[in-house]
Design an enzyme around this catalytic site. Structure first.
Site, PDB file in Angstrom:
ATOM      1  N   SER A 189       1.022  -1.242  -0.032  1.00  0.00           N
ATOM      2  CA  SER A 189      -0.181   0.066  -0.007  1.00  0.00           C
ATOM      3  C   SER A 189       0.834   1.281   0.029  1.00  0.00           C
ATOM      4  O   SER A 189       0.541   2.324  -0.471  1.00  0.00           O
ATOM      5  CB  SER A 189      -0.896  -0.053   1.140  1.00  0.00           C
ATOM      6  N   HIS A 235       1.775   4.881   4.218  1.00  0.00           N
ATOM      7  CA  HIS A 235       0.855   5.524   3.230  1.00  0.00           C
ATOM      8  C   HIS A 235       1.194   6.985   2.982  1.00  0.00           C
ATOM      9  O   HIS A 235       1.394   7.227   1.764  1.00  0.00           O
ATOM     10  CB  HIS A 235      -0.636   5.579   3.878  1.00  0.00           C
TER      11      HIS A 235
END
Length: 294
Positions: A189, A235
Site C-alpha cells: 500500500s 501511506h
C-alpha cells in the site's frame, strides 16, 4: 504497507469516461485539448499525453510517441503476479490465508525494527511484496490494477517501475523514521499510495479537474488516520515520494534552459529525480535502523 488493511482502502474508480469509449472510466485526459480519454486513446508526449485526434491534427506518428509510453501494462500485471505468487507461498507455509506471520518467507522479509537494527536492510524493499492475509493482498492488487495501468500506459513501463520503487522505499523509510519500531509492517500500500500521488501530478499537468483524485487521496488518508492497525507513515511516505517522483518526470524538464529541452534531457531529469529520492529513502531507513537499540 498496512498491518490490517480495511476494505475501503482501495481507491474509487474515476468519475469521467473516455470520449471515444463511453464504457471506460478514466482519470486521464489529453494535455492538449483537455478531453478525458482512456490509456488506449492517449499517446504519451515528451510532456503530458495527447489524444488520437490531437496526434492526427499535429501530424505526429503514434509509433514515435509510443516510445515514451507503453502499449500494454506488462509491469503492472507482473507486479501483481509477483505479489500473488509470494502470498501463495507464504500462505502455504503458514497453512492459513488469514494469519501468515509464521511463514519463514514472511519472517525473512517483513519490515521489523529489531531485524533492521541487526543489518537486514533488504527488508525496506521486500516488505512491500508481502501481505498479512488474503483480504490484504486482494485489496492491494485491485488497487494496483486500477492505478497501475493508467500510470504505466501514460508514463511508460520504466518510469512506472521507477515511481513504484521510489514510493515503496519512501513508505518503508517513513515507517522506520516515524513509526513504531516494534510493529511488523508489510504490504504494497505504500507503493500504491505513491501511484495515487503520481496520478494526481499527471492530472494536474494535463490541466483537467482533479477533484476526484483529491477525493480519493483525502478519503484514504483519513482512513489511514482513523482505522486502527494501519501503517499511516507507510501511506503518507509512499504518497509523498510517489508524487515527488512523478513531479520530477512531468515538471522537472521545465527547469531546463530552453535550448536543452529535448526528450533525451527530459528523460534524464526524471530518472535523476527518482534516483535521488531512492537514495534519500534508503539513507533514512538505514541510518534510522543503525540508531535502534533493543
Amino acid at each position: 504497507m498496512t498491518f490490517r488493511p480495511p476494505p475501503s482502502q482501495s481507491p474509487s474508480p474515476p468519475t469521467q469516461v473516455c470520449v471515444r469509449h463511453p464504457d471506460r472510466p478514466t482519470g486521464l485526459a489529453c494535455s492538449r485539448c483537455g478531453r478525458p480519454a482512456c490509456p488506449d486513446c492517449l499517446t504519451p508526449a515528451a510532456v503530458g499525453q495527447h489524444c488520437v485526434d490531437c496526434v492526427r491534427a499535429s501530424g505526429r506518428q503514434v509509433s514515435v510517441a509510443r516510445t515514451i509510453g507503453a502499449k500494454t501494462a506488462w509491469a503492472t500485471y507482473g507486479l501483481m503476479a509477483i505479489n500473488i505468487a509470494l502470498f501463495v507461498i507464504v500462505a502455504a507455509q503458514a497453512r492459513s490465508i488469514s494469519e501468515v506471520r509464521s511463514s519463514q518467507v514472511f519472517v525473512d522479509g517483513a519490515l521489523w525494527g529489531p531485524f533492521m537494527a541487526s543489518g537486514e536492510y533488504w527488508r525496506l524493499l521486500t516488505a512491500g511484496f508481502l501481505h498479512f492475509s488474503l483480504i490484504h493482498v486482494g485489496i492491494n492488487m485491485f488497487s494496483l490494477y486500477i492505478l497501475g495501468r493508467d500510470v504505466e500506459l501514460t508514463l511508460g513501463t520504466v518510469r512506472f517501475l521507477g515511481i513504484y520503487l521510489t514510493s515503496l522505499l519512501g513508505g518503508s523509510a517513513m515507517v522506520m523514521l516515524l513509526g513504531d519500531s516494534l510493529a511488523i509492517n508489510a504490504g504494497a500500500s505504500g507503493a500504491i499510495f505513491g501511484l495515487m500521488g503520481a496520478t494526481l501530478i499527471v492530472v494536474l499537468k494535463a490541466k483537467i479537474p482533479a477533484t476526484g483524485v483529491y477525493g480519493i487521496i483525502g478519503l484514504n488518508v483519513v482512513l489511514s488516520f482513523t482505522i486502527p492497525n494501519i501503517s499511516l507513515w507507510a501511506h503518507l511516505g509512499g504518497l509523498a515520494f510517489g508524487a515527488a517522483a512523478a513531479a520530477g518526470i512531468v515538471y522537472g524538464p521545465q527547469l531546463l534552459p530552453a535550448k536543452a529541452r529535448n526528450p533525451r534531457n527530459a528523460t534524464a531529469v526524471g530518472f535523476l529525480t527518482m534516483g535521488v529520492l531512492i537514495v534519500v529513502a534508503l539513507a533514512i531507513g538505514i541510518v534510522k535502523a543503525q540508531t535502534l537499540t533493543f
